[in-house]
Design an enzyme around this catalytic site. Structure first.
Site, mmCIF file in Angstrom:
data_model
loop_
_atom_site.group_PDB
_atom_site.id
_atom_site.type_symbol
_atom_site.label_atom_id
_atom_site.label_comp_id
_atom_site.label_asym_id
_atom_site.label_seq_id
_atom_site.Cartn_x
_atom_site.Cartn_y
_atom_site.Cartn_z
ATOM 1 N N GLY A 39 0.815 -1.203 0.000
ATOM 2 C CA GLY A 39 0.000 0.000 0.000
ATOM 3 C C GLY A 39 0.846 1.248 0.000
ATOM 4 O O GLY A 39 2.017 1.226 0.364
ATOM 5 N N GLY B 232 0.420 5.451 1.006
ATOM 6 C CA GLY B 232 -0.445 6.505 1.513
ATOM 7 C C GLY B 232 0.232 7.836 1.351
ATOM 8 O O GLY B 232 1.314 7.925 0.774
ATOM 9 N N SER C 202 1.761 9.493 3.434
ATOM 10 C CA SER C 202 3.021 9.664 4.148
ATOM 11 C C SER C 202 4.054 8.605 3.802
ATOM 12 O O SER C 202 5.177 8.686 4.255
ATOM 13 C CB SER C 202 2.769 9.674 5.651
ATOM 14 O OG SER C 202 2.154 8.480 6.040
ATOM 15 N N GLY C 203 3.731 7.619 3.021
ATOM 16 C CA GLY C 203 4.765 6.669 2.659
ATOM 17 C C GLY C 203 4.207 5.326 2.217
ATOM 18 O O GLY C 203 3.001 5.140 2.121
ATOM 19 N N VAL D 158 3.836 1.072 2.392
ATOM 20 C CA VAL D 158 3.742 -0.005 3.367
ATOM 21 C C VAL D 158 4.143 -1.315 2.696
ATOM 22 O O VAL D 158 3.660 -1.638 1.619
ATOM 23 C CB VAL D 158 2.310 -0.117 3.932
ATOM 24 C CG1 VAL D 158 2.242 -1.232 4.967
ATOM 25 C CG2 VAL D 158 1.874 1.194 4.551
ATOM 26 N N LYS E 198 6.080 0.323 7.546
ATOM 27 C CA LYS E 198 5.686 1.585 6.941
ATOM 28 C C LYS E 198 6.939 2.431 6.784
ATOM 29 O O LYS E 198 7.629 2.719 7.756
ATOM 30 C CB LYS E 198 4.678 2.282 7.848
ATOM 31 C CG LYS E 198 4.138 3.566 7.284
ATOM 32 C CD LYS E 198 3.014 4.059 8.172
ATOM 33 C CE LYS E 198 2.449 5.362 7.684
ATOM 34 N NZ LYS E 198 1.420 5.851 8.602
ATOM 35 N N ASP F 179 -7.961 11.045 12.795
ATOM 36 C CA ASP F 179 -8.167 10.632 11.412
ATOM 37 C C ASP F 179 -8.832 9.258 11.374
ATOM 38 O O ASP F 179 -8.367 8.352 10.691
ATOM 39 C CB ASP F 179 -6.832 10.630 10.660
ATOM 40 C CG ASP F 179 -7.018 10.689 9.142
ATOM 41 O OD1 ASP F 179 -8.123 11.036 8.697
ATOM 42 O OD2 ASP F 179 -6.066 10.372 8.420
#
Lengths: 122, 708
Positions: free
Chosen positions: B509, B511, B513-514, B516, B535, B633
């Site tokens: 994955g 996202g 921010s980075g 995974v 992550k 969040d």
């Protein structure tokens, strides 16, 4: 200048999470996405509108679970989702309250799944 | 992405942070009125046929964070209105198109596979503001002239050779300059002293030689100076003492000789000083008490003589004077350095008794006194201090037995009110009768992490000792590779290997921010395999300050939380280029995939159980943690499901501590996801209070917006 600062400086309390969790509950019951509210914009706005307009709640439910025989519980969770996404933070329940209602919901579901609708889920 | 049906007069199209796959559709290029096109943070793949040249009105084009490959389209150079172009974090290859900065003012091509030389006119156009080419394969020399308006230039982690051109002195507007981790040779040009606006200068890890020009004394705005890992020689310029704003100074791993300038430690804002090297001689200058911000001081591996001078009592975290020729006794006033967590005085000629005042160092985790001439009786330190005292023939250690018992496990520290106490249990196997072994460790959470973060900016993984480590071997291995491990659990797998195992194949994955990754590790006790989720957060330079903050926030919060419905953070690895958060892997992914993806829909009982689980996790954070924790969040993609569909709340990137329950906590950046954000009244209450404390944050945000 002020308005930008305004936008970047905000205070929140835990009711922000209650809102987010309310949206999760609405997704679980309706199967819709968080930003999928049609004309109403977000799912939360749509659900609030749907609920206040007195429309039929089961019609709003995810077709995948609509006939699962747990309509009451699904309705409870949907209503809880609407409460959690209330505009004013103070009128949203706390996570403690939310958990209590969900635990009851879960108990009833489990009981039913053992008895009547055990074959019929989905 | 499919074909788009939208009005042809569309001006702005922002599709960032979705999960679009496939190529950029050709039909997109018929929207010739587009001024803003943002496709960043998706999963788009390469398309050679793209035709950006048709979008003549384009002003902003953002393609960052996709899997786009092939060369950067040359046609972009023809777009007269294009002022900002970001294609960082993709797989673009080939060379940088010529003339790309003729119109573009802000260019970010970092983290790609671009090769070849940098076009000689790239930095010269007037009006150019920012160029970031970090982490590519660019080689050759840096040539050409530099625009006066260029304020940020990042060329780190490439293969650039040759010397730093003298023309760099023309870049009068330069504020951030990073040329680190290249193969640059020759002297540092004295013309750099003309760039009086420089606040950050990073030339580390090159092959630069000769002295540091005394003209550096002109750089009065300099806050960060990193010259480590070069072949620089000569003495440390006394002109450094006039760099009044200097906070981070790293000159380590060079060949500097001579003495430390006597007034160097008078600089008021110094936080991190690393002069570890080989040949710095003379005495250690004393510290005036006016220096209050010092976090870490490393003077190890030099030829320093004389006694240990008086230290400013505000020195926190780490003091390393090891491997020198210091003599005299350990001064009793060192016991006043109460913020100190690591004190390394090993391999000197210190004599006399170890003052009992050192037992008053309440934050201490490691005390290394080995290989000196110390005598008398070693005072008794608490069970959480790891004391190394070997190589002192005259020193009696009555606590030796206790030490042996805890060797190889954790070291810890005593408690301060801000610190959080966690008890770690080493558990062997989850299902086969959990066996609780040992190890009580007290971890200084938020405080330490943020501080280490600062320290990392200069030390680059060199001083990796202020952490708790599961085993010495593990520690040494990670240290060699420049990774700093912060374990939050007792680990039974080789953590240091994880960094090598992040491949495209196991990417599960991406996202905002980075990335995974799903990584399989081998249990070193019984050879079985453990699956972890890793992550990865890229964290180079200040462009990524926001990510840095997210990382700190996430790590500091997660390491405190123990709950069945909250994703367990196993450890953090901090490297020079990225940070890795290692979690238990959740076999069934995130809830949103089960609700909105291609999977078989969840049945109702499962949905109820998931809702209850997530509510229990949140309830715990709101009502049982002290201070309470707000996640900020909460959404379906942050609710993960294990093999049994138990819900685990994840991604605390935006979570923050609350001072007191019910009392609103002030935030400083827009957070949350669309659809999950409460209406405005949540966000705007209480704006007028605490205006001042947020003014700085506000500036940071504006800074981020203003850059890329």
């Amino acid at each position: 200048m002020i308005s930008t600062e305004y936008a970047y400086t905000m205070k929140v309390n835990e009711k922000v999470d209650v809102f987010g969790f309310g949206v999760v509950l609405l997704e679980l019951t309706t199967g819709k996405k968080a930003n999928d509210g049609g004309e109403q914009g977000s799912l939360a706005e749509w659900a609030g509108h749907h609920y206040r307009s007195g429309a039929n709640i089961p019609n709003a439910m995810d077709v995948c679970i609509r006939y699962a025989g747990c309509t009451d519980e699904i309705e409870t969770m949907f209503r809880l989702g609407v409460q959690c996404t209330a505009n004013s933070p103070s009128s949203r329940p706390t996570m403690k309250d939310v958990l209590q209602i969900l635990l009851k919901c879960s108990e009833q579901t489990l009981r039913k799944s053992r008895l009547e609708c055990s074959m019929d889920f989905r | 992405m499919r074909t788009l049906s939208m009005p042809l007069n569309l001006k702005e199209l922002v599709l960032s942070a979705n999960q679009f796959t496939g190529t950029i559709p050709n039909s997109l290029f018929q929207f010739e009125n587009l001024t803003v096109l943002d496709l960043s943070q998706n999963m788009l793949t390469s398309d050679a046929a793209n035709d950006f040249g048709r979008l003549k009105r384009l002003e902003i084009l953002l393609l960052s964070g996709n899997n786009l490959g092939g060369p950067i389209p040359q046609s972009l150079s023809t777009l007269k209105n294009l002022s900002r172009f970001a294609a960082n974090k993709n797989n673009f290859n080939g060379s940088i198109p010529t003339g790309i900065t003729k119109h573009v003012k802000i260019l970010d091509l970092s983290y790609n596979n671009l090769s070849g030389t940098i076009p000689s006119d790239l930095f010269s156009p007037s009006g150019l503001e920012l160029v970031d080419l970090t982490s590519n394969q660019l080689d050759g020399q840096i040539t050409g002239s530099f625009s006066h308006s260029l304020y940020r230039l990042r060329l780190g982690s490439n293969l650039l050779s040759g010397s730093i051109p003298n023309t760099i002195g023309d870049a009068l507007g330069m504020v951030y300059l990073e040329l680190d981790d290249n193969k640059m040779v020759g002297n540092i040009p004295l013309q750099l002293g003309n760039c009086k606006n420089l606040t950050l200068l990073n030339l580390a890890h090159n092959k630069l030689e000769g002295p540091v020009p005394s003209e550096f004394g002109n750089l009065e705005k300099l806050e960060v100076l990193k010259l480590q890992e070069n072949y620089l020689s000569g003495s440390i310029p006394s002109a450094f003492s006039s760099l009044m704003n200097l906070g981070i100074l790293n000159l380590s791993q060079n060949s500097f000789t001579g003495e430390i300038p006597p007034r160097l430690f008078n600089l008021l804002y110094l936080t991190n000083v690393n002069l570890e090297g080989k040949k710095i001689s003379g005495k250690i200058p004393s510290f005036p008490t006016t220096v209050t911000s010092l976090i870490e001081l490393n003077l190890a591996n030099n030829l320093l003589i004389g006694t240990i001078p008086s230290m400013t009592t505000s020195l926190r975290t780490a003091l390393n004077l090891s491997h020198n020729q210091l003599s005299g006794s350990v001064p009793p006033y060192m016991g006043d350095l109460t913020g100190l967590e690591i004190l390394d005085l090993s391999y000197n000629n210190l004599s006399g008794q170890v003052p009992s005042s050192l037992t008053g160092l309440t934050s201490l985790t490691v005390l290394d006194l080995s290989y000196n001439q110390l005598s008398g009786e070693l005072p008794s330190f608490g069970p959480f201090v790891s004391v190394i005292s070997s190589g002192n023939p005259g020193l009696r250690n009555i606590t030796e037995d206790n030490k042996g018992a805890s060797a190889g496990t954790f070291v810890g520290t005593s408690v301060e009110k801000r610190h959080t106490v966690i008890i770690f249990f080493m558990s062997a196997g989850t299902f086969v009768g959990t066996l609780v072994l040992t190890a009580v460790a007290v971890y200084l959470c938020s405080k330490r992490i943020s501080r280490v973060e600062d320290a990392d900016k200069i030390i680059d993984g060199q001083l990796a000792m202020n952490n708790n480590h599961t085993s010495a071997a593990e520690f040494m291995k990670a240290k060699r590779e420049g990774w700093r491990i912060t374990p939050f659990q007792a680990l039974n797998f080789e953590v240091a290997d994880i960094s090598h195992r992040l491949t495209e194949e196991n990417l599960v994955g991406s996202g905002g921010s980075g990335h995974v990754h799903r990584v399989t590790c081998t249990n070193w006790h019984n050879g079985s395999t453990t699956v972890v989720a890793v992550k990865q957060i890229r964290s180079v330079g200040s462009l990524d300050e926001k990510l840095e903050r997210e990382f700190e926030s996430e790590a500091s919060i997660l390491c405190n939380i123990r709950h069945n419905n909250i994703v367990k953070l196993l450890c953090c690895l901090s490297g020079t280029e990225s940070k890795l958060l290692v979690y238990d892997y959740m076999d069934n992914g995130s809830l949103d995939r089960w609700l909105h993806g291609d999977y078989v829909p969840l049945d109702w009982p499962t949905r109820v159980i998931v809702a209850v689980g997530a509510a229990q996790g949140l309830c715990y954070m709101h009502h049982e943690c002290s201070p309470p924790i707000i996640h900020r969040d909460v959404k379906t993609s942050n609710i993960l499901l294990d093999l049994e569909f138990r819900a685990k709340v994840a991604d605390f990137g935006l979570a923050r501590m609350l001072a007191r329950a019910g009392e609103p906590n002030t935030m400083s950046a827009v957070a949350g996801s669309f659809g999950y954000m409460p209406p405005g009244n949540d966000l705007f209450w209480g704006f007028f209070s605490e205006f001042h404390s947020h003014f700085l944050d506000f500036c940071t945000v504006i800074g981020l917006v203003a850059t890329v």
